[in-house]
Scaffold this motif. Sequence first.
Motif, PDB file in Angstrom:
ATOM      1  N   TYR A   1       0.833  -1.189   0.000  1.00 52.44           N
ATOM      2  CA  TYR A   1       0.000   0.000   0.000  1.00 52.44           C
ATOM      3  C   TYR A   1       0.870   1.241   0.000  1.00 52.44           C
ATOM      4  O   TYR A   1       0.633   2.198  -0.733  1.00 52.44           O
ATOM      5  CB  TYR A   1      -0.916  -0.003   1.223  1.00 52.44           C
ATOM      6  CG  TYR A   1      -1.926   1.132   1.208  1.00 52.44           C
ATOM      7  CD1 TYR A   1      -3.152   0.974   0.573  1.00 52.44           C
ATOM      8  CD2 TYR A   1      -1.633   2.355   1.794  1.00 52.44           C
ATOM      9  CE1 TYR A   1      -4.063   1.995   0.536  1.00 52.44           C
ATOM     10  CE2 TYR A   1      -2.548   3.389   1.756  1.00 52.44           C
ATOM     11  CZ  TYR A   1      -3.766   3.206   1.132  1.00 52.44           C
ATOM     12  OH  TYR A   1      -4.668   4.231   1.085  1.00 52.44           O
ATOM     13  N   LYS A   2       1.919   1.201   0.834  1.00 49.41           N
ATOM     14  CA  LYS A   2       2.787   2.372   0.923  1.00 49.41           C
ATOM     15  C   LYS A   2       3.521   2.611  -0.384  1.00 49.41           C
ATOM     16  O   LYS A   2       3.724   3.749  -0.809  1.00 49.41           O
ATOM     17  CB  LYS A   2       3.773   2.206   2.087  1.00 49.41           C
ATOM     18  CG  LYS A   2       3.101   2.496   3.417  1.00 49.41           C
ATOM     19  CD  LYS A   2       4.057   2.403   4.572  1.00 49.41           C
ATOM     20  CE  LYS A   2       3.339   2.768   5.859  1.00 49.41           C
ATOM     21  NZ  LYS A   2       3.988   2.142   7.026  1.00 49.41           N
TER      22      LYS A   2
ATOM     23  N   GLN B   1       1.157   4.092  -2.821  1.00 51.51           N
ATOM     24  CA  GLN B   1       0.793   5.427  -2.367  1.00 51.51           C
ATOM     25  C   GLN B   1       1.941   6.409  -2.572  1.00 51.51           C
ATOM     26  O   GLN B   1       1.761   7.476  -3.164  1.00 51.51           O
ATOM     27  CB  GLN B   1       0.430   5.328  -0.889  1.00 51.51           C
ATOM     28  CG  GLN B   1      -0.048   6.607  -0.271  1.00 51.51           C
ATOM     29  CD  GLN B   1      -0.162   6.433   1.227  1.00 51.51           C
ATOM     30  OE1 GLN B   1       0.543   5.608   1.809  1.00 51.51           O
ATOM     31  NE2 GLN B   1      -1.031   7.197   1.850  1.00 51.51           N
TER      32      GLN B   1
ATOM     33  N   ASP C   1      -4.262   5.799  -6.798  1.00 52.45           N
ATOM     34  CA  ASP C   1      -5.284   5.241  -5.918  1.00 52.45           C
ATOM     35  C   ASP C   1      -5.827   3.953  -6.532  1.00 52.45           C
ATOM     36  O   ASP C   1      -6.991   3.843  -6.891  1.00 52.45           O
ATOM     37  CB  ASP C   1      -6.401   6.273  -5.738  1.00 52.45           C
ATOM     38  CG  ASP C   1      -7.411   5.819  -4.711  1.00 52.45           C
ATOM     39  OD1 ASP C   1      -7.147   4.805  -4.040  1.00 52.45           O
ATOM     40  OD2 ASP C   1      -8.465   6.463  -4.610  1.00 52.45           O
TER      41      ASP C   1
ATOM     42  N   TYR D   1      -4.731  11.597  -0.290  1.00 51.40           N
ATOM     43  CA  TYR D   1      -4.460  10.169  -0.457  1.00 51.40           C
ATOM     44  C   TYR D   1      -3.042   9.833  -0.022  1.00 51.40           C
ATOM     45  O   TYR D   1      -2.801   8.812   0.617  1.00 51.40           O
ATOM     46  CB  TYR D   1      -4.673   9.781  -1.925  1.00 51.40           C
ATOM     47  CG  TYR D   1      -4.238   8.369  -2.243  1.00 51.40           C
ATOM     48  CD1 TYR D   1      -4.892   7.275  -1.669  1.00 51.40           C
ATOM     49  CD2 TYR D   1      -3.154   8.130  -3.086  1.00 51.40           C
ATOM     50  CE1 TYR D   1      -4.482   5.996  -1.940  1.00 51.40           C
ATOM     51  CE2 TYR D   1      -2.739   6.841  -3.359  1.00 51.40           C
ATOM     52  CZ  TYR D   1      -3.410   5.772  -2.784  1.00 51.40           C
ATOM     53  OH  TYR D   1      -3.002   4.508  -3.053  1.00 51.40           O
ATOM     54  N   ARG D   2      -2.116  10.705  -0.329  1.00 49.41           N
ATOM     55  CA  ARG D   2      -0.720  10.429   0.027  1.00 49.41           C
ATOM     56  C   ARG D   2      -0.490  10.429   1.543  1.00 49.41           C
ATOM     57  O   ARG D   2       0.533   9.936   2.004  1.00 49.41           O
ATOM     58  CB  ARG D   2       0.193  11.474  -0.617  1.00 49.41           C
ATOM     59  CG  ARG D   2       0.401  11.225  -2.101  1.00 49.41           C
ATOM     60  CD  ARG D   2       1.133  12.373  -2.764  1.00 49.41           C
ATOM     61  NE  ARG D   2       1.051  12.287  -4.216  1.00 49.41           N
ATOM     62  CZ  ARG D   2       1.884  11.560  -4.947  1.00 49.41           C
ATOM     63  NH1 ARG D   2       2.840  10.883  -4.388  1.00 49.41           N
ATOM     64  NH2 ARG D   2       1.752  11.512  -6.266  1.00 49.41           N
TER      65      ARG D   2
END
Lengths: 391, 527
Positions: free
Chosen positions: A334-335, A338, A344, A371-372
Amino acid sequence: MHRKKLKIFLWILVGVSILTGCWDKVEIEDRAFIALIGVDKFQAASGDKQAVFSSEGDGFNQENRYTVSYAYPNTGMIAQKIEGEPKFIFVSTGEDLFNIRESTNTRLGKELFLRHMKAIVIGEELAKDEQLFRELMDRIDRSPEIGRKLHLMVTPGLAKDVLDTSTKDEGVLGLYIRDLMQRAGRRARIPDADFGYILRSLHESQTAIIPRVISSKNEFKAAGSGVIRDFRLVGWLGEIETEVLMFMMDRIKASTVDVEMDNLILPLYVTESKAKMKAFEKDGEIIVRFDLKMEADLKRHLFQRLGETDESAYYERLQKEASKMLEHQIVALYKKIQKKFGADLLQVGEYLRKHEPDLWEKVKNDWDNVYRTTKVEADVDLKIRRLGVTM
Amino acid sequence: MNFYEQLFQKKPKEKIPVEKEIDANLETIKEELSFCDDVVYREFKIGQKQEMKAALIYTEGLANKTMLDESILEDLMYFTRMANMDPNVLKKKIHEAILDGSISVANVRESDDLDEAIDAVLIGDSILLFDQWDKILIFDAKGWPMRSVGEPEMEMVIRGPGDGFNETLRVNTALVRRRIRDPKFKIKQMQIGKRSKTDIAVLYIEGITNKEILKMVKERLDQIQIDAVLGSSYIEQLIEDEWRSPFPQIQNTQRPDVVAAALYEGRVAIIIDNTPYALIAPATVATFIQSPEDHYERFFIASAIRILRVLALLTNLYLPSLYIAITSFHPGILPTDLLLYIAGSRLNVPFPVVIEAFLMEASLELLREAGVRLPGPIGATIGIVGGLVLGQAAVEAGIVSPLMVIVVALTAMAAYSSPSYSFAISFRMLRFVLMAASAFLGLYGLILATLIILTHLCNLKSFGVPYLSPLVASEMKWQDFKDFFIRVPLHMMRRRPQFLRPEDSIRMGKNRPNNAVKGDDTGGKKQ
């Protein structure tokens, strides 16, 4: 009176039947059933940007932008009528995709037929060019000939090279890709992402993943995926990353996970996987949470395993270890998506829009930045159900 | 006069009266039947002193000579001579004596009409004339060569009766009568054909058959004005509702059990002399997809086979035209692997699919025609030469694609699996129409042609009953679907087909007999 009515009826009938039908009768053997198309950005060999087949004396020179390769199977060989090459490849260059299709029709003895096309492979260079990629997507989206079950794939390098790959056991590369992708649900080293998904995902969040295909001289592999953001390729995800992503998106049912414990690598075959994504606000931060429930079979251990007195405790430990490993992978992936891509992919924004409209109202104008800053949590609950035949 | 009497009343006819003098009568008959060399006149004398003239007239080949010799001539010529009787009394009481005492023939009647007597001779009856007596005795001593009652060639069944109609009307009605012993089962006879005078029997069951349908049949039969009836199809063509239709509107059968079943349903049967085919009216689509065997087998298998038969019918009609439409117009709807194979197998075939299909279908029809005309063993040879050799050679030479051969063979198989030959041939003809339609316009044309056919079918009626019953809205009753695409178990078919509007629609009691063994609580397990 009756006769007149009959006459009118007959004329209507004749008119309807003659004027309505598309006069598109082409014998089946006169069609070229394109199975696979490769689209590349045009790269001039020695700096010239002239069209290869530009007619001599044509005052209006076109700028070549695309190289399109069409592959269609040698049907005579399928029906065991003639011998020869298993497939034919035609390469065309031109300014526009539609023009290329039309000009290819004039070069081929057969009529191009795209309704049975199984895959479109995009070269890396083209995928990185936003203008060309958007043109391509629109052309496919617009065409009534091309179905949504198509597989859109991206390759590092040239798409033409993928088409040129000679596979050993399967003559028709398009069918090969189709069969390969049909099995994607069983081992998720390639994403389960057909053209319909890609279009939807692009419409909703301007991001998508595209299956990756890699080819060498006579080997061919579909594994990993490319990440699209804002209509261009921004990076790649590896095989295991793709697999974890598929688990997070709840798009696969079965796959294999390797867990390392006590210096042993133990393959777990996941037979059931259910994933739920939640996003909520906590202390001013948006937290994205993944809950995964999985069931798995242990596929291998050591022959004549000794010294374990409490088996159930051992498997408890293994379950925990595997869950922990997956949790780590999920958070890390996820990181990466991101931070590195800013894409996304998991459609957190879409989730908020649908389930948390109040929160979405607050953040939607600045979603890219918000989002970040989102935090991620993961909770994996993996249960080992079957151990295989043991002593 | 009730309905039935009114319907079947005889029209008055002109008579030729019988004279008292035997010579005058003989002269009239001989004049009527001059140059008819198959008619035999046997003049003789009877009585102790041979004082009374008599004559026996019959048609050679139609009369049973043994019966004439033993039951008539012997009695009259030999035994009357021994009877010690006063000739005057004998003369007065001659006809009582002969009718009641001398002639041992079952079916004898008197007539005072010479015309009737002449007809009787031509039918095969024998007539007896006496001097000084204005009546003629007509007795039934028929006997002509006829086929024995055998298995019908067209509608074979595995489990079911093996008797079929032959060319003699009386035998045929007897075969049906054996299955319906109800006094309400009526057989009314009439003659059609000014010259052929063919006997025609109308069969129905009073109290079941709808009167309107019966009336329609009778009225249409009455309207026929033709010189000769040479087969059942003559009658069929003259009384059917729509002569332009490609579909048969009257069922024909060689099987008495089919006729009996139809009568029990409330239909009318027509049996015609000199043909082994009985006609059944009204006919609907359902009658043409049923085989008598459906009712003789268990309902699971009967239903499955009937569904198969419907599919075969559609295959017969659609397969070649579908093949043309898909390969020439819409290759997109085929699965890719099949498509590539078809495309490959058609490589280098010189004809377009349409021409190829017409060629192959036409040669199949040719083959069939040749096989029908030739006698058995040679017919089989033609089948092998035409089917195997020609088909194989054509494919190997690359003139036709192997798939086309498969399509044609499948179509032929489907065509011959139909229980009704006449229904199957009308579909066979329509097949060519559909092929042309799909060659011009693809699937669109196919649907267009189908709609035209369906429109026609919806309009078509057979003796007032919609042809598509029970599929049409006016006749849509769920009970009638029990014996349509599937056949439900027998005890569930309590009612006769409702679209025939039978006067008595119940044919079975409400409950199936309870066949379970009482007191068996072991559940079938052995102790």
